[in-house]
Each structure stands twice: as structure tokens, then as C-alpha cells.
Write a protein that holds these residues in place. Structure first.
Motif, mmCIF file in Angstrom:
data_model
loop_
_atom_site.group_PDB
_atom_site.id
_atom_site.type_symbol
_atom_site.label_atom_id
_atom_site.label_comp_id
_atom_site.label_asym_id
_atom_site.label_seq_id
_atom_site.Cartn_x
_atom_site.Cartn_y
_atom_site.Cartn_z
ATOM 1 N N HIS A 123 6.512 0.618 -15.447
ATOM 2 C CA HIS A 123 7.165 0.527 -14.136
ATOM 3 C C HIS A 123 8.594 1.062 -14.215
ATOM 4 O O HIS A 123 9.307 0.798 -15.182
ATOM 5 C CB HIS A 123 7.192 -0.933 -13.668
ATOM 6 N N ASP A 127 9.226 2.434 -8.568
ATOM 7 C CA ASP A 127 8.251 1.351 -8.396
ATOM 8 C C ASP A 127 8.941 0.089 -7.882
ATOM 9 O O ASP A 127 8.408 -0.633 -7.036
ATOM 10 C CB ASP A 127 7.558 1.031 -9.727
ATOM 11 N N GLU A 130 9.724 0.474 -4.235
ATOM 12 C CA GLU A 130 8.477 0.349 -3.454
ATOM 13 C C GLU A 130 8.072 -1.108 -3.311
ATOM 14 O O GLU A 130 7.683 -1.561 -2.224
ATOM 15 C CB GLU A 130 7.368 1.151 -4.132
ATOM 16 N N THR A 131 8.156 -1.847 -4.406
ATOM 17 C CA THR A 131 7.789 -3.269 -4.373
ATOM 18 C C THR A 131 8.708 -4.040 -3.435
ATOM 19 O O THR A 131 8.254 -4.900 -2.662
ATOM 20 C CB THR A 131 7.854 -3.860 -5.794
ATOM 21 N N ILE A 134 7.643 -3.222 0.117
ATOM 22 C CA ILE A 134 6.367 -3.879 0.432
ATOM 23 C C ILE A 134 6.598 -5.346 0.759
ATOM 24 O O ILE A 134 6.114 -5.874 1.775
ATOM 25 C CB ILE A 134 5.382 -3.731 -0.738
ATOM 26 N N TYR A 189 -3.107 3.509 1.400
ATOM 27 C CA TYR A 189 -2.516 2.334 0.775
ATOM 28 C C TYR A 189 -1.030 2.264 1.116
ATOM 29 O O TYR A 189 -0.341 3.294 1.151
ATOM 30 C CB TYR A 189 -2.692 2.378 -0.747
ATOM 31 N N ARG A 191 1.578 1.202 -0.523
ATOM 32 C CA ARG A 191 2.506 1.693 -1.544
ATOM 33 C C ARG A 191 2.595 3.217 -1.506
ATOM 34 O O ARG A 191 3.697 3.783 -1.596
ATOM 35 C CB ARG A 191 2.081 1.211 -2.938
ATOM 36 N N ASN A 192 1.467 3.882 -1.387
ATOM 37 C CA ASN A 192 1.487 5.345 -1.342
ATOM 38 C C ASN A 192 2.163 5.860 -0.077
ATOM 39 O O ASN A 192 2.861 6.880 -0.100
ATOM 40 C CB ASN A 192 0.068 5.892 -1.422
ATOM 41 N N ARG A 195 5.741 5.598 -0.692
ATOM 42 C CA ARG A 195 6.144 6.565 -1.731
ATOM 43 C C ARG A 195 6.262 7.979 -1.166
ATOM 44 O O ARG A 195 7.212 8.694 -1.482
ATOM 45 C CB ARG A 195 5.135 6.534 -2.875
#
Length: 447
Positions: A123, A127, A130-131, A134, A189, A191-192, A195
């Protein structure tokens, strides 16, 4: 980047130098770079690859790539193949969550069975962002905003300080090869989608986005530490434990500046989601409750009572269980129950006045005896009192909470109460001048 990682490990993760490390290697850019960096730093590493069988031949090619990389670097590698779709269906999980559970369960098995000290994952800073986004989009507390921890138990993420751009630039400079996961390009998704569509815009607005985000997380971590210190002090004032029940003093909670916030911090580890309902318990009638999938919070007069939700049969009872009842034959000397061990022994004299011991006239008992939980309408003839009394009234006089009442068990003979176990005996079975056999019954409680 090699030097930067070396400095980061020297400064913050020195414990990795002499440890046995297991690297989660997908074959993608991030984990391939992590593997090469750790190999070049001469860390003691082993590789682990999961084939989730979700992308047909592409999944098998990933596995072949990992095997070749391990062979080229002369590193031991473990590979596990999963039927992810069946696992997801059987456990009613999304494919992503199923894959996560499968891989971490397997990694945990490898770490424990083979004696690895740490699991390394690749990670990185993107990442982490992104987390954060989310969690922010779904609604979260401070824990969700502090992102991915660099060191969480035995899982370590040494690449968190580095961006995806830095990692890719290093890979291209060193002519490293990696596998591209075609599913990473899909924006179905969340996350994508973040991203590929959201984060590039944020970086376009502010090229220092990741650096500023890192500073913000440091501030949040500091705030989190202050909050944890405050909660620890409040916890000492408002929380107590009695008979495996966690008790929250309602009067003291109401005096706090923001009871909802404090309740969230005190109860966030117990999987509650309906926080308005939790707060409303402070002013609700006794007996009202809110449940999570693991715990229950009950309003009882001056306290909120927190108990774990358990299967009634999970207490390890070794006797015959019939409709929530335990059958006791005449010759039994010892019985394991959900609430402790009952001991039966003949006695010559009465010498105990403890609530966990009774003496009864054995000839007045009719076997088999039955142990069961109380139910509405039950009554008994309390030893030392005249007349009979409903158990519900007895519990009210004893000021038992709902949780306490649910834990009450009865010893009965021909459906007549011999003992409200651990509390009060029935006078109909008391020892008198005509008694020939005295039976001592003792409760050894288990906590």
C-alpha cells in the motif's frame, strides 16, 4: 527510491531488518517494486501469491509471472488457488470482500504456522488517499479519516510514504516488469472510480495534494491521540464492569458536553450503527435496547448495560439439553451448566448461609430434577417468608436488571421451584426435624 526506503526503514521500521518477512505479491506494479526493493536491501523475505481465479487465463498468467520472478530472485514463494466466486456466494459477500477475507486468512495461517514475524503489503500514499475518500463518502469517525496504518499488529506497509508516480518511475528506471490487472481499469468499483476520475482532478487543482494530505493525516493522528486520552479519563468515571456486564452511568453521561460523541467513542468497537437510537436510550424506559451483530445495549434504571450476544447453547453444557432444560439424575455428584458447576453431596449438618449453597430435604425431591430458565408466571415460596411470591415481583424487589433476569436459572422438582439458583431457596424443601437425608447443593460460578 531505494535509498529513501532504506532511510525510512532505518528511522521508523528498524524492526524489519532482523525479521522474517512475508510479502503479499500480486504481480502488479506496487508489490513487484516492493519485492525488488526488499531484495536489494537484503531483507529476509518470502513471497505469497493468491490466485483468485476471477480473470480466467489472465489469473494463471499472473501466477506464472510470480513464479518466474521468485525464481529469478531466488526467493521462496507460496501460491494458493481459491474458488472466490463460490466462497462469495456461500458467505453472501461481494467478490472484493470475499477475496480480501480469503487472502488475509491465508496470510495469517502462513505467518502463524511458519513463524514469520511480519506480513508486508505494498500500500502506498495514493492507496491511503483513496481509502480516506472512500470512508469519507460512506460516513466515518476519526479512525476512518486517519487512513491506512503503517504498522497494524503484524501487518506492515513500508511503501506508504511513496506515491504511485514515484513507484512507477522507479520501476521504469530499473526496467522492472509487472502485470497489469485489467479489472483495475473498470470504474464500476468505487475505489477505481476515485482513482481514475476524482483524484486526478484533485491533483490537477493542487499538485501538492498528496503532501498536504499527509500533513493533514498527521494532524488528525495527533487529534486522535488527544481524544483517546480524554476518553480514557471519561471511561474511568462513567464505565464499570460487574458480572461480565459493562455498565455506563447514565447520569454522568448526560452531564458530558456531547453525550452522543462520547457514546460513539466508548462504543465504537462494538459494531453499533444506529447511533441516534443508542443516544435515545439515555432517556428511554427501562428495558429498551439496541443491538449490533455482536453486542446489545440495554437501558436499566441508572445504567446502560452492554453484553455480548451469544448463542444460548455456546456455554459448553455437557448434560442433556431438552427445551432449554438440564436433566439431573439422582446419582449425579457434579454438573457443568451454562452458569457454573453444581455440586451435590449429602451432609450431616447445616453450616452455610451463603447464597451459593442450599441444604434441602432429599426425600422431598422427586427425580429427575430439572434446571431451566425462569418464565413469566413462575412463583415460589421463599425460605424465610410467608406465602408465595411471583418471580417477577421478587426480581423487582431485588432490583434486577433485564440482563440479570435473563441470567436467572431455576432448580425444580416436578416443576416446583427448589432454588432460584444463587439467590433464594424454596421453603417447601427445607430441612426440618423429620429430615433423614440432607442434600447440600453448591454453585461454583464460572466467570
Amino acid at each position: 527510491m531505494l535509498k529513501a526506503l532504506q532511510n525510512h526503514i532505518d528511522k521508523n521500521l528498524a524492526f524489519l531488518k532482523d525479521a522474517r518477512l512475508l510479502i503479499a505479491l500480486s504481480g502488479g506494479l506496487d508489490s513487484v517494486v516492493l519485492t525488488h526493493l526488499c531484495h536489494d536491501l537484503k531483507l529476509n523475505i518470502t513471497l505469497a501469491h493468491c490466485n483468485f481465479n476471477l480473470r480466467g487465463e489472465e489469473s494463471n498468467e499472473d501466477e506464472e509471472f510470480v513464479l518466474k520472478l521468485a525464481n529469478d530472485l531466488n526467493i521462496e514463494v507460496f501460491i494458493e488457488s481459491f474458488d472466490t466466486e463460490t466462497y462469495a456466494k456461500n458467505n453472501k459477500l461481494s467478490i472484493q470482500m470475499a477475496a480480501r477475507q480469503l487472502r488475509y486468512n491465508w496470510f495469517d495461517e502462513l505467518v502463524e504456522s511458519l513463524g514469520f514475524d511480519y506480513l508486508l503489503t505494498a500500500h502506498h500514499a495514493d492507496d491511503n488517499l483513496e481509502t480516506f475518500l472512500i470512508n469519507l463518502s460512506r460516513g466515518t469517525g476519526l479512525d476512518g479519516l486517519t487512513g491506512i496504518p503503517e504498522n497494524n499488529s503484524n501487518v506492515v506497509r513500508p511503501m506508504l510514504p511513496f506515491s504511485r508516480e514515484e513507484i512507477e518511475a522507479y520501476a521504469l528506471k530499473e526496467n522492472l516488469k509487472w502485470r497489469e490487472d485489467s479489472s483495475n481499469t473498470s470504474t464500476k468499483y468505487l475505489r477505481n472510480k476515485l482513482r481514475h476520475e476524482v483524484i486526478p482532478i484533485l491533483k490537477g487543482i493542487n499538485p501538492q495534494m498528496l503532501q498536504n494530505f499527509e500533513k493533514t493525516q498527521l494532524y488528525l493522528e495527533g487529534s486522535k491521540e488527544i481524544i483517546e486520552d480524554t476518553i480514557a479519563k471519561i471511561q474511568k468515571k462513567v464505565v464499570s464492569v460487574e458480572n461480565n456486564v459493562i455498565r455506563f452511568n447514565i447520569k454522568k453521561l448526560k452531564k458530558l458536553s456531547n453525550p452522543k460523541v462520547y457514546l460513539y467513542e466508548l462504543l465504537k468497537d462494538f459494531n453499533f450503527t444506529e447511533w441516534d437510537d443508542v443516544v435515545n436510550l439515555l432517556s428511554a424506559q427501562s428495558g429498551k435496547q439496541v443491538s449490533s451483530n455482536t453486542h446489545r445495549l440495554v437501558k436499566d434504571r441508572d445504567y446502560l448495560l452492554l453484553t455480548e450476544v451469544k448463542d444460548k447453547h455456546a456455554a459448553g453444557c455437557h448434560s442433556e439439553l431438552v427445551e432449554e432444560s438440564l436433566i439431573i439424575e439422582e446419582n449425579i455428584k457434579q454438573l457443568q451448566t451454562p452458569f457454573g458447576v453444581l455440586l451435590f453431596d449429602e451432609a450431616d449438618a447445616l453450616f452455610s448461609k451463603q447464597s451459593n449453597v442450599i441444604h434441602v430435604d432429599k426425600d422431598k425431591l422427586k427425580y429427575p430434577l430439572i434446571i431451566r430458565q425462569w418464565k413469566k408466571g413462575d412463583y415460589f415460596f421463599p425460605l424465610g417468608m410467608k406465602g408465595r411470591k411471583k418471580l417477577s415481583k421478587y426480581f423487582k424487589d431485588e432490583k434486577l436488571s433485564l440482563v440479570d433476569k435473563e441470567r436467572v436459572w431455576l432448580l425444580t422438582s416436578e416443576n416446583k421451584i427448589v432454588w432460584v439458583i444463587g439467590m433464594r431457596a424454596d421453603r417447601k424443601f427445607k430441612v426440618d426435624s423429620n429430615t433423614k437425608k440432607v442434600l447440600k447443593i453448591e454453585l461454583k460460578q464460572s466467570f
